[in-house]
Each structure stands twice: as C-alpha cells, then as structure tokens.
Design an enzyme around this catalytic site. Structure first.
Site, PDB file in Angstrom:
ATOM      1  N   ARG A 196      -6.913  12.819   0.786  1.00 10.01           N
ATOM      2  CA  ARG A 196      -5.773  13.269   1.595  1.00 10.01           C
ATOM      3  C   ARG A 196      -4.436  12.707   1.124  1.00 10.01           C
ATOM      4  O   ARG A 196      -3.398  13.222   1.454  1.00 10.01           O
ATOM      5  CB  ARG A 196      -5.992  12.945   3.070  1.00 10.01           C
ATOM      6  CG  ARG A 196      -5.919  11.474   3.380  1.00 10.01           C
ATOM      7  CD  ARG A 196      -6.004  11.215   4.862  1.00 10.01           C
ATOM      8  NE  ARG A 196      -7.353  11.345   5.363  1.00 10.01           N
ATOM      9  CZ  ARG A 196      -7.804  10.727   6.464  1.00 10.01           C
ATOM     10  NH1 ARG A 196      -6.984   9.979   7.169  1.00 10.01           N
ATOM     11  NH2 ARG A 196      -9.041  10.866   6.869  1.00 10.01           N
ATOM     12  N   HIS A 197      -4.488  11.608   0.373  1.00  9.89           N
ATOM     13  CA  HIS A 197      -3.224  11.099  -0.190  1.00  9.89           C
ATOM     14  C   HIS A 197      -3.373  10.776  -1.679  1.00  9.89           C
ATOM     15  O   HIS A 197      -3.012  11.590  -2.519  1.00  9.89           O
ATOM     16  CB  HIS A 197      -2.615   9.956   0.637  1.00  9.89           C
ATOM     17  CG  HIS A 197      -3.579   8.972   1.244  1.00  9.89           C
ATOM     18  ND1 HIS A 197      -4.467   8.263   0.500  1.00  9.89           N
ATOM     19  CD2 HIS A 197      -3.747   8.578   2.536  1.00  9.89           C
ATOM     20  CE1 HIS A 197      -5.157   7.463   1.291  1.00  9.89           C
ATOM     21  NE2 HIS A 197      -4.753   7.639   2.536  1.00  9.89           N
ATOM     22  N   ARG A 224      -9.384   8.040  -1.026  1.00  5.88           N
ATOM     23  CA  ARG A 224     -10.325   8.467   0.022  1.00  5.88           C
ATOM     24  C   ARG A 224     -11.173   9.625  -0.468  1.00  5.88           C
ATOM     25  O   ARG A 224     -10.747  10.420  -1.311  1.00  5.88           O
ATOM     26  CB  ARG A 224      -9.557   8.899   1.276  1.00  5.88           C
ATOM     27  CG  ARG A 224      -8.795   7.775   1.957  1.00  5.88           C
ATOM     28  CD  ARG A 224      -8.216   8.273   3.264  1.00  5.88           C
ATOM     29  NE  ARG A 224      -9.227   8.351   4.287  1.00  5.88           N
ATOM     30  CZ  ARG A 224      -9.428   7.434   5.230  1.00  5.88           C
ATOM     31  NH1 ARG A 224      -8.660   6.379   5.296  1.00  5.88           N
ATOM     32  NH2 ARG A 224     -10.382   7.575   6.114  1.00  5.88           N
ATOM     33  N   HIS A 255      -5.649   3.553  -1.789  1.00  6.22           N
ATOM     34  CA  HIS A 255      -6.964   3.888  -1.240  1.00  6.22           C
ATOM     35  C   HIS A 255      -7.304   5.304  -1.692  1.00  6.22           C
ATOM     36  O   HIS A 255      -6.647   6.262  -1.279  1.00  6.22           O
ATOM     37  CB  HIS A 255      -6.895   3.808   0.291  1.00  6.22           C
ATOM     38  CG  HIS A 255      -8.208   4.028   0.972  1.00  6.22           C
ATOM     39  ND1 HIS A 255      -8.354   3.936   2.333  1.00  6.22           N
ATOM     40  CD2 HIS A 255      -9.443   4.340   0.488  1.00  6.22           C
ATOM     41  CE1 HIS A 255      -9.613   4.172   2.668  1.00  6.22           C
ATOM     42  NE2 HIS A 255     -10.290   4.429   1.559  1.00  6.22           N
ATOM     43  N   ASP A 257      -0.100   4.469  -0.258  1.00 11.27           N
ATOM     44  CA  ASP A 257      -0.826   5.710   0.077  1.00 11.27           C
ATOM     45  C   ASP A 257       0.055   6.758   0.744  1.00 11.27           C
ATOM     46  O   ASP A 257      -0.052   7.948   0.458  1.00 11.27           O
ATOM     47  CB  ASP A 257      -1.952   5.416   1.089  1.00 11.27           C
ATOM     48  CG  ASP A 257      -3.093   4.646   0.488  1.00 11.27           C
ATOM     49  OD1 ASP A 257      -3.107   4.445  -0.741  1.00 11.27           O
ATOM     50  OD2 ASP A 257      -3.979   4.217   1.264  1.00 11.27           O
ATOM     51  N   HIS A 258       0.892   6.305   1.690  1.00 10.04           N
ATOM     52  CA  HIS A 258       1.607   7.291   2.502  1.00 10.04           C
ATOM     53  C   HIS A 258       2.767   7.952   1.771  1.00 10.04           C
ATOM     54  O   HIS A 258       3.283   8.965   2.236  1.00 10.04           O
ATOM     55  CB  HIS A 258       2.012   6.688   3.848  1.00 10.04           C
ATOM     56  CG  HIS A 258       0.785   6.418   4.657  1.00 10.04           C
ATOM     57  ND1 HIS A 258      -0.132   7.409   4.954  1.00 10.04           N
ATOM     58  CD2 HIS A 258       0.276   5.283   5.161  1.00 10.04           C
ATOM     59  CE1 HIS A 258      -1.132   6.880   5.623  1.00 10.04           C
ATOM     60  NE2 HIS A 258      -0.920   5.595   5.763  1.00 10.04           N
ATOM     61  N   THR A 280      -7.079   6.570  10.047  1.00 10.04           N
ATOM     62  CA  THR A 280      -6.925   5.498   9.065  1.00 10.04           C
ATOM     63  C   THR A 280      -8.224   4.688   9.127  1.00 10.04           C
ATOM     64  O   THR A 280      -9.118   5.042   9.892  1.00 10.04           O
ATOM     65  CB  THR A 280      -5.673   4.636   9.379  1.00 10.04           C
ATOM     66  OG1 THR A 280      -5.590   3.580   8.418  1.00 10.04           O
ATOM     67  CG2 THR A 280      -5.715   4.051  10.785  1.00 10.04           C
ATOM     68  N   THR A 281      -8.327   3.624   8.333  1.00  5.89           N
ATOM     69  CA  THR A 281      -9.570   2.846   8.338  1.00  5.89           C
ATOM     70  C   THR A 281      -9.684   2.138   9.683  1.00  5.89           C
ATOM     71  O   THR A 281      -8.897   1.253   9.997  1.00  5.89           O
ATOM     72  CB  THR A 281      -9.555   1.832   7.177  1.00  5.89           C
ATOM     73  OG1 THR A 281      -9.142   2.528   6.001  1.00  5.89           O
ATOM     74  CG2 THR A 281     -10.923   1.238   6.945  1.00  5.89           C
ATOM     75  N   HIS A 306      -3.813  -4.474   7.769  1.00 10.01           N
ATOM     76  CA  HIS A 306      -3.934  -3.291   8.624  1.00 10.01           C
ATOM     77  C   HIS A 306      -3.037  -3.368   9.845  1.00 10.01           C
ATOM     78  O   HIS A 306      -3.157  -4.288  10.648  1.00 10.01           O
ATOM     79  CB  HIS A 306      -5.371  -2.993   9.071  1.00 10.01           C
ATOM     80  CG  HIS A 306      -5.575  -1.517   9.237  1.00 10.01           C
ATOM     81  ND1 HIS A 306      -5.150  -0.847  10.362  1.00 10.01           N
ATOM     82  CD2 HIS A 306      -6.070  -0.582   8.394  1.00 10.01           C
ATOM     83  CE1 HIS A 306      -5.406   0.439  10.200  1.00 10.01           C
ATOM     84  NE2 HIS A 306      -5.946   0.629   9.019  1.00 10.01           N
ATOM     85  N   GLY A 307      -2.140  -2.413   9.918  1.00  8.84           N
ATOM     86  CA  GLY A 307      -1.266  -2.269  11.074  1.00  8.84           C
ATOM     87  C   GLY A 307      -0.149  -3.298  11.150  1.00  8.84           C
ATOM     88  O   GLY A 307       0.545  -3.378  12.163  1.00  8.84           O
ATOM     89  N   GLU A 343      -8.713   0.324  -2.931  1.00  6.01           N
ATOM     90  CA  GLU A 343      -9.566   0.366  -1.734  1.00  6.01           C
ATOM     91  C   GLU A 343     -10.470   1.575  -1.855  1.00  6.01           C
ATOM     92  O   GLU A 343      -9.999   2.675  -2.193  1.00  6.01           O
ATOM     93  CB  GLU A 343      -8.711   0.517  -0.475  1.00  6.01           C
ATOM     94  CG  GLU A 343      -7.768  -0.633  -0.240  1.00  6.01           C
ATOM     95  CD  GLU A 343      -6.818  -0.369   0.928  1.00  6.01           C
ATOM     96  OE1 GLU A 343      -6.095  -1.303   1.303  1.00  6.01           O
ATOM     97  OE2 GLU A 343      -6.806   0.757   1.451  1.00  6.01           O
ATOM     98  N   GLU A 364     -11.151  -9.479   3.320  1.00  6.12           N
ATOM     99  CA  GLU A 364      -9.880  -9.019   3.890  1.00  6.12           C
ATOM    100  C   GLU A 364     -10.141  -8.760   5.367  1.00  6.12           C
ATOM    101  O   GLU A 364     -10.935  -7.896   5.732  1.00  6.12           O
ATOM    102  CB  GLU A 364      -9.361  -7.751   3.206  1.00  6.12           C
ATOM    103  CG  GLU A 364      -8.056  -7.292   3.872  1.00  6.12           C
ATOM    104  CD  GLU A 364      -7.268  -6.252   3.092  1.00  6.12           C
ATOM    105  OE1 GLU A 364      -7.301  -6.269   1.859  1.00  6.12           O
ATOM    106  OE2 GLU A 364      -6.602  -5.426   3.752  1.00  6.12           O
ATOM    107  N   ASN A 419       0.851  -1.187   0.000  1.00  4.68           N
ATOM    108  CA  ASN A 419       0.000   0.000   0.000  1.00  4.68           C
ATOM    109  C   ASN A 419       0.889   1.241   0.000  1.00  4.68           C
ATOM    110  O   ASN A 419       1.644   1.474   0.954  1.00  4.68           O
ATOM    111  CB  ASN A 419      -0.902  -0.045   1.247  1.00  4.68           C
ATOM    112  CG  ASN A 419      -1.849   1.131   1.288  1.00  4.68           C
ATOM    113  OD1 ASN A 419      -1.452   2.254   1.021  1.00  4.68           O
ATOM    114  ND2 ASN A 419      -3.099   0.891   1.650  1.00  4.68           N
TER     115      ASN A 419
HETATM  116  N1  PXP Z   1      -5.949  -3.027   4.047  1.00  2.00           N
HETATM  117  C1  PXP Z   1      -6.903  -2.065   4.097  1.00  2.00           C
HETATM  118  C2  PXP Z   1      -8.284  -2.419   3.698  1.00  2.00           C
HETATM  119  C3  PXP Z   1      -6.593  -0.752   4.500  1.00  2.00           C
HETATM  120  O1  PXP Z   1      -7.557   0.189   4.562  1.00  2.00           O
HETATM  121  C4  PXP Z   1      -5.256  -0.444   4.821  1.00  2.00           C
HETATM  122  C5  PXP Z   1      -4.890   0.956   5.192  1.00  2.00           C
HETATM  123  O2  PXP Z   1      -5.100   1.788   4.088  1.00  2.00           O
HETATM  124  C6  PXP Z   1      -4.301  -1.466   4.746  1.00  2.00           C
HETATM  125  C7  PXP Z   1      -4.675  -2.755   4.370  1.00  2.00           C
HETATM  126  C8  PXP Z   1      -2.861  -1.224   5.074  1.00  2.00           C
HETATM  127  O3  PXP Z   1      -2.732  -0.880   6.412  1.00  2.00           O
HETATM  128  P1  PXP Z   1      -1.340  -0.371   6.986  1.00  2.00           P
HETATM  129  O4  PXP Z   1      -1.003   0.899   6.245  1.00  2.00           O
HETATM  130  O5  PXP Z   1      -1.603  -0.137   8.433  1.00  2.00           O
HETATM  131  O6  PXP Z   1      -0.324  -1.436   6.710  1.00  2.00           O
END
Ligand code: PXP
Length: 243
Positions: A56-57, A52, A50, A14-15, A107-108, A198-199, A77, A158, A12
C-alpha cells in the site's frame, strides 16, 4: 544510555510513499530519494521502511533505491515469511525488524507473538543474520516475549509504544509505562538492544527518551504530518506566485 543525544532516530518514510500510491504511482512526486536525503540532512540516523504484503505504500523498487542510495542504515520492517526473507537477502538492509501483519489493519496494531510465530521467526533469523543483517523483533512490553526474543537470538527488541501513547487514563498510562521500563531493563540484561516505536509524537518522545537503555526510536507518522503542516504555506506561495 537512554539519555538525550545518545538515541538513534530511525525516520519511517512509508507515508510519503502512501501519498504517491494514492495516485496509483502515476506522478513523479513525491520523490522518495529526495525525501530520504532531506531526512538524513535533518539528522536521521536510519531510514525505516515497511514493505507490506499489500504494497500500500513502499514498493520493492523503493527498497532497491533506498538500500542502494542511503548513506545511513536502512531498517526494513517486514512480516516473518519466505517471500520477504528473499527480498531482505537481495537488498541487504542493515536491520530487519520483524512485525506482525494483518491485511485489514490501518497500521501495525500489536506486537509479534513470539510463541505463536516461533518457527517462522527462528527461520528468518537463521537466514538473514549470517548475511550480516541484524534483527529486531517488534513486541509488546512483556517479559515473556523479551525472554523468548532472547531465546530466538534477536539482536534487539523494538517495544510497541502505540498502546501507551493512546491511553488517556493516567493510572493505566503509568502502568503501561512501567511495563515498558521493566521490559527494557530485561532486554538490556539479556544482551539485546532496546528499540521502541509506534505512534510517537513530540510530547511522548520527551517522556519515552527516559526509557532505560533506550538506543533507538523509529518514528514516522507524526514527523510526516508535521512536515506537511510546516511546508504547506511555502508550497501554496509557490503556486500562487505563478498566477
Ligand atoms: N516501528 C514499527 C515496527 C512500525 O511498524 C511502525 C509503523 O510502520 C513504526 C515504528 C512507526 O510508527 P509511526 O508511523 O506511528 O511513528
């Protein structure tokens, strides 16, 4: 399945776009396509982004550029709404992952409630699947939610690992891990693919890769943070060499 080496990695990015957007998109860096290609060179099986609602990104032009240039699957996403569905149908990513979206969240923060969002989710699935886009639903590891994902025709669930990652209490963490395992088994039994994310960081990936039937992880924040830690010394050296 669920064995090391058989699990797809969605990276991912995004950041990376967050870093660009904090300067109001006035810089030519970071270059998302360059980052995407480096992630692919590193072994990414998929690029996850993602888009959004508050932009924002990731911006719509990133969706265009990334779906056009990626040599691996793109996983978009998005919230389950009409505007996003039109965007998905325009750029045709390999996968769409439907997520809940609250404007103020960092975040989500949780999974989709597939009972409350039943009609919206059903509609998105009915529009994108005929165009060859596969759909995963980002949910908590709840058996009810898995059954509902199946009833709605999802290709994958997921599972939200964020709660499990953050739990400090050992027993509570084990309990959440068992919930993830039970949900993953049911997901597979019902014929859907098991994804998670996630995380996740390195220590948690060493455990989560044991999740039954796991075929895909989507990871962003920890990879981008690690890249900064590993890269800053060289970046400073480059500047310093000019002085
Ligand atoms: N999966 C989904 C559905 C998410 O929304 C995110 C965060 O955008 C991630 C995975 C990745 O999460 P992380 O950036 O915490 O690794």
């Amino acid at each position: 399945m669920g064995r090391q080496g058989h699990i797809r990695l969605g990276v991912n990015i995004d950041h990376v776009a967050t870093l660009r957007q904090v300067r109001g998109n006035t810089t030519t860096y970071p270059d998302m396509i360059k980052i995407m290609n480096l992630a692919i060179r590193g072994g990414a099986d998929q690029i996850t982004i993602h888009l959004r609602e508050d932009r924002r990104h990731i911006q719509e032009f990133d969706v265009l550029n990334i779906t056009r240039d990626s040599t691996v699957d793109v996983n978009l996403e998005m919230g389950a709404n009409e505007v996003m569905t039109k965007i998905a149908l325009k750029y045709l990513p390999a996968w769409v992952c439907l997520v809940p979206e609250k404007r103020a969240e960092l975040t989500t923060e949780g999974g989709l409630d597939l009972f409350r969002s039943e009609h919206r989710v059903r509609r998105v699935i009915s529009l994108v699947q005929p165009k060859g886009i596969e759909v995963s639903l980002f949910i908590e590891p709840s058996l009810r939610q898995v059954e509902q994902a199946h009833a709605l025709g999802a290709d994958a669930c997921e599972f939200h690992t964020g709660k499990w990652v953050l739990l400090q209490d050992k027993r509570a963490k084990q309990k959440e891990w068992r919930r993830l395992c039970d949900a993953a088994r049911l997901c597979h039994e019902l014929g859907m693919r098991v994804h998670a994310g996630h995380g996740l960081d390195v220590p948690h990936v060493k455990k989560v890769r044991q999740l039954p039937y796991l075929v895909e992880l989507n990871i962003g924040h920890s990879i981008i943070c690690d890249a900064v830690e590993k890269g800053i010394e060289n970046s400073v050296k480059q500047m310093k060499s000019l002085l």
